[in-house]
Enzyme design. Sequence first.
Site, PDB file in Angstrom:
ATOM      1  N   ASP A 151     -51.881 -10.557   5.855  1.00 15.74           N
ATOM      2  CA  ASP A 151     -50.994 -10.118   7.108  1.00 15.74           C
ATOM      3  C   ASP A 151     -51.470  -8.465   7.291  1.00 15.74           C
ATOM      4  O   ASP A 151     -51.155  -7.762   6.728  1.00 15.74           O
ATOM      5  CB  ASP A 151     -49.414  -9.973   6.807  1.00 15.74           C
ATOM      6  CG  ASP A 151     -48.563  -9.632   8.006  1.00 15.74           C
ATOM      7  OD1 ASP A 151     -47.319 -10.018   7.981  1.00 15.74           O
ATOM      8  OD2 ASP A 151     -49.129  -9.090   8.821  1.00 15.74           O
ATOM      9  N   ILE A 152     -51.902  -8.651   8.227  1.00 18.11           N
ATOM     10  CA  ILE A 152     -52.605  -6.918   8.890  1.00 18.11           C
ATOM     11  C   ILE A 152     -51.444  -5.927   8.826  1.00 18.11           C
ATOM     12  O   ILE A 152     -51.770  -4.830   8.552  1.00 18.11           O
ATOM     13  CB  ILE A 152     -53.393  -7.222  10.229  1.00 18.11           C
ATOM     14  CG1 ILE A 152     -54.249  -5.941  10.315  1.00 18.11           C
ATOM     15  CG2 ILE A 152     -52.353  -7.091  11.465  1.00 18.11           C
ATOM     16  CD1 ILE A 152     -55.125  -6.259  11.467  1.00 18.11           C
ATOM     17  N   ASN A 197     -52.752  -8.117  24.965  1.00 14.63           N
ATOM     18  CA  ASN A 197     -53.286  -8.635  26.219  1.00 14.63           C
ATOM     19  C   ASN A 197     -53.305  -7.368  27.161  1.00 14.63           C
ATOM     20  O   ASN A 197     -52.972  -6.060  26.853  1.00 14.63           O
ATOM     21  CB  ASN A 197     -52.095  -9.463  26.649  1.00 14.63           C
ATOM     22  CG  ASN A 197     -51.024  -8.820  26.753  1.00 14.63           C
ATOM     23  OD1 ASN A 197     -50.664  -8.047  27.482  1.00 14.63           O
ATOM     24  ND2 ASN A 197     -49.940  -9.636  25.989  1.00 14.63           N
ATOM     25  N   GLY A 237     -48.334 -13.972  18.278  1.00 18.88           N
ATOM     26  CA  GLY A 237     -49.543 -13.612  17.315  1.00 18.88           C
ATOM     27  C   GLY A 237     -49.355 -12.336  16.797  1.00 18.88           C
ATOM     28  O   GLY A 237     -48.423 -11.897  16.232  1.00 18.88           O
ATOM     29  N   ASP A 286     -50.215  -9.530  17.787  1.00 18.43           N
ATOM     30  CA  ASP A 286     -49.494  -8.549  18.771  1.00 18.43           C
ATOM     31  C   ASP A 286     -47.970  -8.603  18.533  1.00 18.43           C
ATOM     32  O   ASP A 286     -47.542  -7.529  18.279  1.00 18.43           O
ATOM     33  CB  ASP A 286     -49.866  -9.047  20.367  1.00 18.43           C
ATOM     34  CG  ASP A 286     -49.562  -8.036  21.388  1.00 18.43           C
ATOM     35  OD1 ASP A 286     -49.755  -8.120  22.226  1.00 18.43           O
ATOM     36  OD2 ASP A 286     -49.225  -6.841  20.941  1.00 18.43           O
ATOM     37  N   TYR A 297     -56.405 -17.135  22.320  1.00 24.43           N
ATOM     38  CA  TYR A 297     -57.417 -17.097  23.812  1.00 24.43           C
ATOM     39  C   TYR A 297     -58.337 -17.956  23.346  1.00 24.43           C
ATOM     40  O   TYR A 297     -59.230 -17.927  24.113  1.00 24.43           O
ATOM     41  CB  TYR A 297     -57.971 -15.403  23.765  1.00 24.43           C
ATOM     42  CG  TYR A 297     -56.699 -14.389  24.328  1.00 24.43           C
ATOM     43  CD1 TYR A 297     -55.625 -15.065  24.881  1.00 24.43           C
ATOM     44  CD2 TYR A 297     -57.070 -13.289  24.621  1.00 24.43           C
ATOM     45  CE1 TYR A 297     -54.882 -14.264  25.615  1.00 24.43           C
ATOM     46  CE2 TYR A 297     -56.328 -12.245  25.234  1.00 24.43           C
ATOM     47  CZ  TYR A 297     -55.238 -13.017  25.825  1.00 24.43           C
ATOM     48  OH  TYR A 297     -54.324 -12.130  26.434  1.00 24.43           O
TER      49      TYR A 297
HETATM   50  N1  APR Z   1     -52.120 -10.719  10.535  1.00 24.55           N
HETATM   51  C1  APR Z   1     -53.443 -10.895  10.824  1.00 24.55           C
HETATM   52  N2  APR Z   1     -53.875 -11.669  11.533  1.00 24.55           N
HETATM   53  C2  APR Z   1     -53.102 -12.681  12.414  1.00 24.55           C
HETATM   54  C3  APR Z   1     -51.567 -12.229  12.080  1.00 24.55           C
HETATM   55  C4  APR Z   1     -51.196 -11.244  11.321  1.00 24.55           C
HETATM   56  N3  APR Z   1     -49.962 -10.703  11.137  1.00 24.55           N
HETATM   57  N4  APR Z   1     -50.854 -12.974  12.852  1.00 24.55           N
HETATM   58  C5  APR Z   1     -51.791 -13.696  13.679  1.00 24.55           C
HETATM   59  N5  APR Z   1     -53.000 -13.358  13.068  1.00 24.55           N
HETATM   60  C6  APR Z   1     -54.388 -14.045  13.522  1.00 24.55           C
HETATM   61  C7  APR Z   1     -54.367 -15.361  14.187  1.00 24.55           C
HETATM   62  O1  APR Z   1     -54.320 -16.496  13.211  1.00 24.55           O
HETATM   63  C8  APR Z   1     -56.033 -15.490  14.754  1.00 24.55           C
HETATM   64  O2  APR Z   1     -56.740 -15.623  13.697  1.00 24.55           O
HETATM   65  O3  APR Z   1     -54.792 -13.147  14.631  1.00 24.55           O
HETATM   66  C9  APR Z   1     -55.925 -13.898  15.162  1.00 24.55           C
HETATM   67  C10 APR Z   1     -55.991 -13.709  16.695  1.00 24.55           C
HETATM   68  O4  APR Z   1     -54.832 -14.664  16.880  1.00 24.55           O
HETATM   69  P1  APR Z   1     -53.686 -14.161  18.197  1.00 24.55           P
HETATM   70  O5  APR Z   1     -52.889 -13.130  17.637  1.00 24.55           O
HETATM   71  O6  APR Z   1     -53.342 -15.236  19.038  1.00 24.55           O
HETATM   72  O7  APR Z   1     -54.712 -13.298  19.213  1.00 24.55           O
HETATM   73  P2  APR Z   1     -55.544 -13.488  20.484  1.00 24.55           P
HETATM   74  O8  APR Z   1     -56.354 -15.062  20.137  1.00 24.55           O
HETATM   75  O9  APR Z   1     -56.513 -12.471  20.604  1.00 24.55           O
HETATM   76  O10 APR Z   1     -54.821 -13.641  21.751  1.00 24.55           O
HETATM   77  C11 APR Z   1     -54.161 -12.779  22.285  1.00 24.55           C
HETATM   78  O11 APR Z   1     -51.851 -13.541  22.275  1.00 24.55           O
HETATM   79  O12 APR Z   1     -50.103 -12.658  21.145  1.00 24.55           O
HETATM   80  C12 APR Z   1     -50.910 -12.847  22.413  1.00 24.55           C
HETATM   81  O13 APR Z   1     -50.325 -10.766  23.427  1.00 24.55           O
HETATM   82  C13 APR Z   1     -51.201 -11.331  22.866  1.00 24.55           C
HETATM   83  O14 APR Z   1     -51.641 -12.299  24.904  1.00 24.55           O
HETATM   84  C14 APR Z   1     -52.425 -11.605  23.888  1.00 24.55           C
HETATM   85  C15 APR Z   1     -52.814 -13.057  22.947  1.00 24.55           C
END
Ligand code: APR
Length: 165
Positions: A9-10, A23, A31, A33, A120
């Site tokens: 978890d980042i 976004n 996610g 974010d 995305y």
């Molecule tokens: N730590 C690390 N990686 C994570 C975590 C976390 N806590 N939560 C999710 N991820 C991973 C997901 O599994 C994926 O591999 O982050 C990667 C990016 O996924 P998303 O969070 O869905 O981001 P993205 O695909 O760039 O879409 C961005 O999603 O949450 C919304 O506001 C955000 O509109 C924007 C869109």
Amino acid sequence: MRIKIVTGDITKIRVDAIVNAANTTLLGGGGVDGAIHRAAGPKLLEFCKTLNGCRTGEAKISPAFDLPASYVIHTPGPVWHGGNKGEAEKLAGSYRNSMLLAEKHGVKSISFPAISTGVYGYPLPEATAIALKTIKDLAKVVTIEEVVFVCFNEATREVYQQIAD
Ligand code: APR
């Protein structure tokens, strides 16, 4: 510059700057974010409201508030539309601009999620190749000492590991 690939978890990784797959509104979401905003606390959203959004592939910086870091760097990655809408260049821009912004703020260690590969819809192998190449190309021009790619699951980590080797 050391490059590490970890699963986790980042919001729990101790680095100077955590990169948020945001976004263009910078007003939070799901996610990673959502996880970063939850861990940083409500002050992060208050601060982001003053940033007036961010264009895809660009990056903006904020304090990290309750997170174990000094900064959060917010970058909207591209939404995948099949690969003919400049997605690769925009994704590379997200990694490059995040690194250059971190460099400007004296960051020595930075962590990235797999930008755009969740909601995305960016295909993971292609996105991973762009992430690794963009960071490696910058290795000689930045004083950043450590880049940590944080994979949220083993499947993602395996792809990173395969392409990194
Ligand atoms: N730590 C690390 N990686 C994570 C975590 C976390 N806590 N939560 C999710 N991820 C991973 C997901 O599994 C994926 O591999 O982050 C990667 C990016 O996924 P998303 O969070 O869905 O981001 P993205 O695909 O760039 O879409 C961005 O999603 O949450 C919304 O506001 C955000 O509109 C924007 C869109």
